[in-house]
Design a protein around this motif. Structure first.
Motif, PDB file in Angstrom:
ATOM      1  N   ASN A  80     -18.111  16.434 -34.743  1.00 35.25           N
ATOM      2  CA  ASN A  80     -17.956  17.260 -33.535  1.00 35.25           C
ATOM      3  C   ASN A  80     -17.099  16.541 -32.494  1.00 35.25           C
TER       4      ASN A  80
ATOM      5  N   MET B 255     -17.330  13.798 -30.982  1.00 36.98           N
ATOM      6  CA  MET B 255     -17.962  13.155 -29.836  1.00 36.98           C
ATOM      7  C   MET B 255     -17.364  11.768 -29.597  1.00 36.98           C
TER       8      MET B 255
ATOM      9  N   LEU C  72     -15.244  23.783 -31.186  1.00 34.87           N
ATOM     10  CA  LEU C  72     -15.768  23.006 -32.314  1.00 34.87           C
ATOM     11  C   LEU C  72     -17.234  22.654 -32.094  1.00 34.87           C
ATOM     12  N   ARG C  73     -17.537  22.171 -30.893  1.00 32.95           N
ATOM     13  CA  ARG C  73     -18.904  21.716 -30.635  1.00 32.95           C
ATOM     14  C   ARG C  73     -19.881  22.874 -30.551  1.00 32.95           C
ATOM     15  N   ARG C  74     -19.359  24.075 -30.319  1.00 35.51           N
ATOM     16  CA  ARG C  74     -20.246  25.234 -30.387  1.00 35.51           C
ATOM     17  C   ARG C  74     -20.633  25.519 -31.831  1.00 35.51           C
ATOM     18  N   ARG C  75     -19.713  25.224 -32.738  1.00 37.34           N
ATOM     19  CA  ARG C  75     -19.989  25.527 -34.142  1.00 37.34           C
ATOM     20  C   ARG C  75     -20.688  24.377 -34.832  1.00 37.34           C
TER      21      ARG C  75
ATOM     22  N   MET D 123     -25.359  19.256 -32.143  1.00 40.59           N
ATOM     23  CA  MET D 123     -25.811  17.891 -32.361  1.00 40.59           C
ATOM     24  C   MET D 123     -27.160  17.649 -31.711  1.00 40.59           C
TER      25      MET D 123
ATOM     26  N   PHE E 249     -29.722  14.487 -30.710  1.00 36.72           N
ATOM     27  CA  PHE E 249     -29.567  13.056 -30.492  1.00 36.72           C
ATOM     28  C   PHE E 249     -30.842  12.280 -30.815  1.00 36.72           C
TER      29      PHE E 249
ATOM     30  N   ARG F 130     -32.483  10.119 -28.903  1.00 35.86           N
ATOM     31  CA  ARG F 130     -33.486  10.268 -27.862  1.00 35.86           C
ATOM     32  C   ARG F 130     -33.436  11.699 -27.355  1.00 35.86           C
ATOM     33  N   PRO F 131     -34.588  12.378 -27.300  1.00 35.72           N
ATOM     34  CA  PRO F 131     -34.570  13.744 -26.774  1.00 35.72           C
ATOM     35  C   PRO F 131     -33.954  13.742 -25.377  1.00 35.72           C
ATOM     36  N   ASN F 132     -33.028  14.647 -25.123  1.00 31.63           N
ATOM     37  CA  ASN F 132     -32.383  14.653 -23.803  1.00 31.63           C
ATOM     38  C   ASN F 132     -32.383  16.046 -23.186  1.00 31.63           C
TER      39      ASN F 132
ATOM     40  N   ARG G 242     -32.189  24.316 -28.368  1.00 32.43           N
ATOM     41  CA  ARG G 242     -31.026  24.415 -27.492  1.00 32.43           C
ATOM     42  C   ARG G 242     -29.749  24.484 -28.321  1.00 32.43           C
ATOM     43  N   VAL G 243     -29.711  23.704 -29.392  1.00 39.18           N
ATOM     44  CA  VAL G 243     -28.548  23.743 -30.282  1.00 39.18           C
ATOM     45  C   VAL G 243     -28.503  25.064 -31.037  1.00 39.18           C
TER      46      VAL G 243
ATOM     47  N   THR H  41     -26.890  28.115 -29.475  1.00 41.24           N
ATOM     48  CA  THR H  41     -25.434  28.270 -29.433  1.00 41.24           C
ATOM     49  C   THR H  41     -24.914  28.784 -30.776  1.00 41.24           C
TER      50      THR H  41
ATOM     51  N   GLU I  74     -22.886  26.466 -36.970  1.00 42.78           N
ATOM     52  CA  GLU I  74     -22.889  26.602 -38.428  1.00 42.78           C
ATOM     53  C   GLU I  74     -23.363  25.302 -39.061  1.00 42.78           C
TER      54      GLU I  74
END
Lengths: 312, 309, 310
Positions: free
Chosen positions: A106, A108, A138-141, A144, A146, A148-150, A216-217, A220, A223
């Motif tokens: 993605n 990052m 891209l990051r919508r598709r 991610m 992480f 640590r939960p954020n 949350r991911v 969006t 895929e």
């Protein structure tokens, strides 16, 4: 997995944002978008060379990917493919570049000053390193989760609705439905449905926070989902919960997970890739195989040493 | 499972409202950064140009005059002299207060009160500090307008700043150093005196210079404490501090450079007011730059020397 | 501890500490130094409050007499209405913050979110120099550059601008820019990096992340910065006095001359007799200024405490 064998047709929402996000047809690339639950029919590939069900074009692929930070080589020459709707686990000792590699999918790594990625990464055949790729899209598709939960410092509802809202979703009923569906898929709905709007995401327990981040991911509608040691900060019970969740998500999404925990890799993944740190302190891919094979009958001596707990 | 309802954009391509907004925001934020640099550059350039033909040794060291350009020597001297007086009081007191706040203060009401006082003094408008000085150091003491009164007023700005900066410098000393010393049987004060304080010196010195720079140009607090007049024609050989004509005397009126800029403008007596104002402002700005660069430079040198030793 | 080196053995541990250690003189000394600041605050508050009420006590004016928009200290009927000054201070400060806050917050965002290291290394020292520029220098620049510029270049807009409310606010807005910027910058830096990556990973742009994550998370710090900016602007004397024209009536328009508490004190303190009513009313204005700054300090404390809890 063949992408053409089933089709759930749904009406495409008449969202005004759509027009503004879509570029002119002239710049539309040949896209190969899998069609399945949660996908729309008119996304089906047009003008693609390998249309009618050529078996398993990989959903995601890395081709000779190397990553450097400044002058330090962190990942050397990794190539691999991930079929649609499967789970790939990346295992290996610290410093073997798994997390760094994961972040190529993605982009990052773009956020880290001095990081440089060479080679090519593909999503549905589209080269993600190309200069005209929109990292935002891209990051919508490719979502991610992480280590640590954020969760964001806002209500549970707002956390889940965050991504869709940023894409212009404002219809209350649609959002409500999306939030409920995402939280349900993330196995959190029943625990939080009573104070969705009142309770802050930060007020949840660690395991709940991580499931919130997954919801949350999901909201969006990605895929592919990248998970960077998603359970390493959780207690054993929450960990089991998240693992169960991953197996359920596998039905709908392509998942790549980095984990330190070999049992976890064995429990959840279809295929496993073993990374190691080379003499030059750069990570590289040692072996990739079906998870069962890799753990029971590895081809490489290093892999065998690692999975049998002799090092790492 | 019901349908997703979001628009899906193309993976390639960089159009779209959100992307455009992001681009625009980035451009605006960069422009702001550029604006600050341009503004500072323009101000410095303006004063460099304005001081041509004005700032010369005779301007810097000479006496003011009503009939010609004259100089600002005594006013510059007064600024420096009062700054030193104020620092003589504020630096030791501020460092001691900083030691208390960093090393001794517990999490209690006393500490809270002191912290509040520190914040309160720092936020008192300088003109009000001047009013306070007028009562405390001019009227009650029957000194009249004096350099000492002005210096004491300046101390009110220095003290909380000095205390704060010392506290920060002391807090930055790693806990390991303290425990190592305490573990060797040193008392708390010995530890502070011989271990913590020396390590904090670069930070404290930087703090002193920054504090000095901050009050060097102060004017409002001095109008009613150090006064709007000053003896001129200083004889630096006159060391009698009780002689009001001596440049070393704290008991005499002492207009500073910055007060002089204001006075020149508001009284408008000299036909050279514009040049004097430009020249004096240029000198003040130059001092600010020197203080600022000095603090950086000295801080760096001291750190290097201490860490190397 | 004092027995180390006395070969006292274990028994030494029970020796009563020496008098010197029990007194702990250093502790007392540093405490007194810190406590001196408390003393200063009390004395300062006391003196200003005492002198600030003399108009009512010594000169016998009713308190209500200052709540008036008429300022006529010399000509009959004598009136000491301070409202023009209070309104002027609020007006010039408010507009200054309206100009400065967006610029400062943007600049802080630039420094914390956008600027590469080299740009930060250039802009941050520049801001520190800004902080150090004395207020008379700002006033002088306002007087010799800004006011003539406004007067000659903006005539085409249909009004004349020179010594004015607007000029005062403009000078102040530049003066408080570094204050607001640095404090807001600190507030942005304090927002965990996790939240930024979390938001960007969801496919949002940097600007969306700033607007929807960063700004809300740094709200307490930003408000603190603005309150501090307001306080600094309200207390600023000479720079404002040099450019606003000092007309002691209620402020009417940004293009017109006006006055403030600070500039009136600056101008008249030296021209009045200590203890006379027209002098004592200046002290009353000083007291109002002091009250404003104390309220601001309390407000900031409150903001910080609520910010820390979240």
């Amino acid at each position: 997995m063949n992408t053409g064998d089933e089709m759930t047709t749904t009406t495409r929402a008449q969202d005004p944002i759509e027009a503004s996000i879509d570029p002119s047809p002239a710049t539309l690339p040949p896209r190969i978008v899998p069609v399945g639950p949660g996908r729309t029919a008119d996304d089906a590939r047009t003008g693609s060379p390998d249309v009618a069900g050529v078996a398993a074009m990989p959903k995601v692929a890395a081709e000779a990917v190397s990553i450097t930070y400044g002058t330090k080589l962190a990942v050397r020459d990794v190539s691999l493919e991930v079929p649609e709707r499967s789970i790939l686990a990346l295992i290996g000792p610290s410093g073997s570049g798994k997390s760094t590699f994961l972040r190529c999918f993605n982009r990052m790594n773009d956020l880290i000053p001095g990081a440089r990625v060479t080679g090519q990464v593909r999503l549905d055949g589209i080269g993600l390193m190309d200069p005209d790729v929109s990292v935002v899209e891209l990051r919508r598709r490719v979502g991610m989760v992480f280590q640590r939960p954020n969760p964001f410092p806002m209500s549970i509802y707002d956390n889940v609705a965050y991504g869709p809202r940023r894409r212009g979703a404002s219809d209350r009923a649609q959002l409500d439905e999306l939030v409920e569906r995402s939280l349900t898929r993330a196995a959190l709905w029943t625990e939080v449905k009573d104070d969705l709007r009142r309770k802050s995401g930060l007020a949840l327990s660690g395991g709940q926070q991580q499931r919130l981040c997954i919801a949350r991911v999901l909201a969006t509608e990605p895929e592919v989902i990248l998970m960077d040691e998603p359970a390493s900060a959780l207690d054993p019970i929450s960990t089991l919960r998240v693992e169960e969740l991953m197996r359920e998500l596998r039905e709908l999404y392509t998942i790549i997970i980095v984990t330190h925990n070999m049992q976890q890799a064995a429990r959840v993944s279809d295929r496993t890739a073993f990374f190691n740190m080379g003499e030059d302190r750069a990570g590289y891919l040692v072996e990739l195989d079906d998870t069962r094979t890799l753990f029971t009958n590895p081809k490489n001596q290093l892999t065998e040493d690692y999975v049998s707990g002799r090092f790492g | 499972m019901s349908a997703p309802s979001q628009a899906r954009g193309a993976l390639r391509g960089t159009s779209g409202r959100t992307i455009v907004a992001d681009r625009a925001a980035t451009v605006v934020l960069w422009a702001l950064g550029g604006f600050v640099l341009l503004l500072l550059g323009a101000i410095i350039l303006h004063f460099v140009i304005a001081s041509i033909g004005v700032v010369s040794p005779s301007f810097i060291f000479g006496d003011p005059s009503d009939t010609e350009l004259g100089g600002v020597g005594p006013l510059l001297w007064n600024s420096v002299y009062m700054l030193v007086l104020a620092m003589l009081i504020a630096v030791p007191l501020g460092i001691l207060a900083g030691i208390y706040m960093s090393e001794y203060a517990g999490d209690n009401r006393v500490t809270d009160t002191i912290r509040f006082a520190e914040e309160a003094i720092s936020s008192v408008p300088s003109i009000v500090v001047g009013l306070f000085g007028l009562i405390a150091f001019v009227n009650l003491t029957h000194w009249g307008f004096t350099a000492l009164g002005g210096a004491l007023a300046l101390t009110l700005f220095n003290l909380p700043l000095m205390a704060r900066l010392s506290e920060q410098a002391l807090r930055a000393v790693p806990a390991d150093e303290r425990s190592a010393s305490l573990a060797l049987g040193a008392t708390k004060w010995q530890t502070i005196r011989h271990v913590v304080l020396p390590l904090a010196i670069p930070g404290i010195v930087t703090g002193i210079i920054l504090t000095a720079g901050r009050v060097f140009g102060e004017a409002a607090a001095l109008l009613f404490t150090a006064g709007l007049s000053t003896p001129t024609g200083y004889n630096f050989g006159n060391l009698n501090i009780f002689d009001p004509k001596s440049p070393w005397s704290p008991f005499r009126p002492a207009t500073t450079l910055s007060v002089y800029i204001w006075k020149t403008n508001s009284e408008g007596l000299s036909q050279f007011a514009a040049q004097i104002g430009d020249g004096a402002s240029a000198l003040l700005l130059g001092s600010v730059l020197i203080f600022n660069l000095g603090a950086r430079f000295l801080g760096r040198i001291l750190t290097r020397r201490l860490t190397a030793a | 501890m004092a027995v180390v080196g006395e070969a006292a053995g274990l028994a030494g541990l029970h020796v009563r500490p020496a008098l010197r250690d029990r007194l702990d003189l250093p502790r007392r000394v540093v405490f007194l130094a810190a406590a001196s600041m408390v003393a200063i605050v009390f004395v300062l508050l006391g003196f200003i409050a005492w002198q600030g009420v003399q108009l009512f006590v010594q000169n016998g004016y009713p308190i209500g007499s200052v709540i008036s928009t008429t300022w006529s200290p010399q000509d009959a009927p004598i009136s000491f209405g301070v409202l023009p000054f209070v309104a002027g201070t609020i007006g010039v400060t408010g507009v200054a913050v309206l100009i400065s806050a967006p610029l400062s917050i943007g600049l802080a965002l630039f420094l914390s979110e956008v600027a590469p290291r080299w740009a930060r290394a250039v802009v941050q020292p520049a801001l520190e120099i800004f902080v150090g520029i004395p207020s008379v220098v700002w006033g002088w620049l306002g007087l010799t550059i800004l006011v003539p510029f406004l007067r000659t270049n903006l005539n085409g807009l249909g009004f004349t601008l020179g010594f004015s409310w607007f000029a005062g606010s403009l000078v102040l807005s530049i003066m408080i820019l570094p204050t607001i910027t640095t404090i807001t910058y600190d507030a942005f830096r304090a927002v965990p990096q996790d939240l930024r990556t979390g938001s960007l990973a969801l496919g949002t742009t940097r600007w969306q992340t700033i607007r929807h994550i960063l700004l809300p998370a740094a709200r307490a710090g930003t408000l603190t910065a603005i309150v501090l900016g307001l306080t600094r602007a309200a207390g600023e004397a000479l720079a404002v006095q040099m450019v606003i024209g000092n007309r002691p009536t209620m402020p009417t328009s940004l293009t017109q001359p006006m006055t403030t508490l600070t500039s009136q004190i600056t101008l008249d303190m030296g021209n009045t007799v200590f203890g006379a009513p027209d002098n004592n009313v200046l002290w009353t204005m000083g007291l109002i200024l002091l009250a404003i700054s104390m309220i601001a300090v309390l407000l900031i404390r409150k903001l910080n405490r609520s910010g820390g809890r979240r």
